[in-house]
Design an enzyme around this catalytic site. Structure first.
Site, PDB file in Angstrom:
ATOM      1  N   GLU A  99     -55.638 -49.314-126.523  1.00 54.42           N
ATOM      2  CA  GLU A  99     -54.235 -49.744-126.488  1.00 54.42           C
ATOM      3  C   GLU A  99     -53.305 -48.574-126.781  1.00 54.42           C
ATOM      4  O   GLU A  99     -52.260 -48.427-126.137  1.00 54.42           O
ATOM      5  CB  GLU A  99     -53.999 -50.866-127.505  1.00 54.42           C
ATOM      6  CG  GLU A  99     -52.565 -51.350-127.546  1.00 54.42           C
ATOM      7  CD  GLU A  99     -52.314 -52.377-128.639  1.00 54.42           C
ATOM      8  OE1 GLU A  99     -51.154 -52.844-128.741  1.00 54.42           O
ATOM      9  OE2 GLU A  99     -53.254 -52.698-129.402  1.00 54.42           O
ATOM     10  N   GLU A 125     -45.691 -57.173-125.389  1.00 56.00           N
ATOM     11  CA  GLU A 125     -47.135 -57.182-125.147  1.00 56.00           C
ATOM     12  C   GLU A 125     -47.288 -57.257-123.629  1.00 56.00           C
ATOM     13  O   GLU A 125     -47.039 -58.291-123.007  1.00 56.00           O
ATOM     14  CB  GLU A 125     -47.793 -58.394-125.822  1.00 56.00           C
ATOM     15  CG  GLU A 125     -47.644 -58.430-127.340  1.00 56.00           C
ATOM     16  CD  GLU A 125     -48.650 -57.533-128.065  1.00 56.00           C
ATOM     17  OE1 GLU A 125     -49.437 -56.840-127.380  1.00 56.00           O
ATOM     18  OE2 GLU A 125     -48.646 -57.527-129.312  1.00 56.00           O
ATOM     19  N   HIS A 175     -46.774 -52.540-126.590  1.00 56.92           N
ATOM     20  CA  HIS A 175     -48.114 -52.951-127.010  1.00 56.92           C
ATOM     21  C   HIS A 175     -48.855 -53.598-125.849  1.00 56.92           C
ATOM     22  O   HIS A 175     -48.282 -53.857-124.789  1.00 56.92           O
ATOM     23  CB  HIS A 175     -48.027 -53.961-128.165  1.00 56.92           C
ATOM     24  CG  HIS A 175     -47.547 -53.375-129.449  1.00 56.92           C
ATOM     25  ND1 HIS A 175     -48.394 -52.938-130.441  1.00 56.92           N
ATOM     26  CD2 HIS A 175     -46.283 -53.139-129.906  1.00 56.92           C
ATOM     27  CE1 HIS A 175     -47.691 -52.460-131.452  1.00 56.92           C
ATOM     28  NE2 HIS A 175     -46.393 -52.572-131.148  1.00 56.92           N
ATOM     29  N   HIS A 198     -49.332 -48.200-132.323  1.00 51.57           N
ATOM     30  CA  HIS A 198     -50.582 -47.650-132.865  1.00 51.57           C
ATOM     31  C   HIS A 198     -50.664 -46.135-132.661  1.00 51.57           C
ATOM     32  O   HIS A 198     -49.650 -45.483-132.392  1.00 51.57           O
ATOM     33  CB  HIS A 198     -51.787 -48.392-132.286  1.00 51.57           C
ATOM     34  CG  HIS A 198     -51.623 -49.872-132.336  1.00 51.57           C
ATOM     35  ND1 HIS A 198     -51.628 -50.575-133.523  1.00 51.57           N
ATOM     36  CD2 HIS A 198     -51.385 -50.794-131.346  1.00 51.57           C
ATOM     37  CE1 HIS A 198     -51.430 -51.871-133.276  1.00 51.57           C
ATOM     38  NE2 HIS A 198     -51.258 -52.020-131.972  1.00 51.57           N
TER      39      HIS A 198
END
Length: 305
Positions: free
Chosen positions: A127, A264, A182, A90
């Protein structure tokens, strides 16, 4: 060096009184000489050479190997010559560019959004901030080992890059490994980390057939070392306790031509995981675990050749 003293004065004429000593020496010296010759022969045979072990304390050590390759001369754990691409998930300013990040791009199996804003903790820790922080820590660790490290973005872009461009960055760098960082946004009570592996895709512009196996090895090493370094458990909601999940719907994986995985690191929406994700000390452990997994994978590749 000479020494003048009573033991070295000229001999006196009383030879008969010295005859027993002379006779004893005549007997003892040849015997001692013979014993020494036997010892030397046995010792020489034992240490594989013509010298005795007493002549050199290293005589019994195996000979050093003189022929070395450039690979052998690298320091233990060195990643010199290796290229690693880190993909911080992101972008902190994606939310200001909704039209751009909502644009659809081709991922082989279908078309998908360029990027998303990502998630955040309930207290607002984004995040994208987490992923960039871990990426910086990871870059430092890998560069210390001699790797060439590239980031897909370093907070220096207004948005994105799009998922297809993220894949191209790794491909164009001819990376030996790519890791996309992430943190999840699942329901409270769902905890732990998991590593996402590319599934077998051969459709449209996507073809992961050559990277499925090495990516799986990369993911397994990272999952193992991440859990050990951070002291956290694999996801309790994805992967059946293995910490591994295979997907074919992620453009960053579908379009990669080099070994690549996503991790993650935890669930930002769970208060216990969030307490870890917002800790600088824990983020350093996370970077350490990912780094060790990458190092293990790359050295495994080297050993297999």
């Amino acid at each position: 060096m000479s020494y003048a003293g009573p033991e070295f004065d000229s001999p006196q004429p009383r030879r008969p009184r010295r005859r027993p000593l002379t006779l004893a020496l005549a007997v003892l010296v040849p015997g001692a000489l013979l014993g020494w010759l036997v010892y030397a022969g046995v010792s020489g045979a034992a240490d594989g050479g013509g010298t005795t072990a007493a002549a050199s304390p290293r005589a019994s050590a195996p000979p050093a190997v003189s022929s070395t390759t450039a690979e052998d001369k690298k320091p233990l754990g060195s990643l010199r010559g290796k290229v690693v691409v880190i993909d911080p998930g992101h972008n902190l300013t994606n939310f200001r560019h909704t039209a751009e990040i909502n644009r659809k791009v081709d991922i082989g199996t279908n078309r998908k959004e360029c990027d998303t804003t990502g998630t955040s903790t309930n207290a607002g820790y984004a995040e994208a901030k987490f992923t960039l922080d871990v990426a910086h820590r990871l870059r430092t660790l890998l560069e210390k080992r001699g790797a060439t490290v590239k980031l897909t973005q370093d907070g220096d872009r207004p948005y994105g890059p799009c998922v297809d461009e993220r894949a191209r960055i790794g491909n164009n760098a001819k990376a030996d490994a790519v890791v996309s960082i992430h943190a999840d946004g699942a329901s409270a009570g769902q905890r732990g980390y998991h590593v996402i592996l590319p599934g077998r895709v051969h459709q449209g512009i996507a073809d992961t057939r050559r990277i499925v196996a090495p990516s799986a090895r990369l993911g397994e090493r990272i999952a193992h070392d991440f859990g050990r370094a951070t002291g956290t458990a694999p996801s309790n909601y994805i992967g059946d306790g293995t910490g591994l999940d295979t997907r074919t719907d992620l453009g960053g994986l579908n379009l990669s031509k080099v070994p690549k995985v996503f991790i993650e690191c935890g669930n930002m929406r769970d208060s216990k995981d969030a307490a870890l994700l917002t800790s600088g000390a824990w983020r350093q452990k996370a970077a350490q675990g990912i780094s060790e997994g990458i190092v293990s994978f790359l050295h495994g590749q080297r050993s297999a050749r």
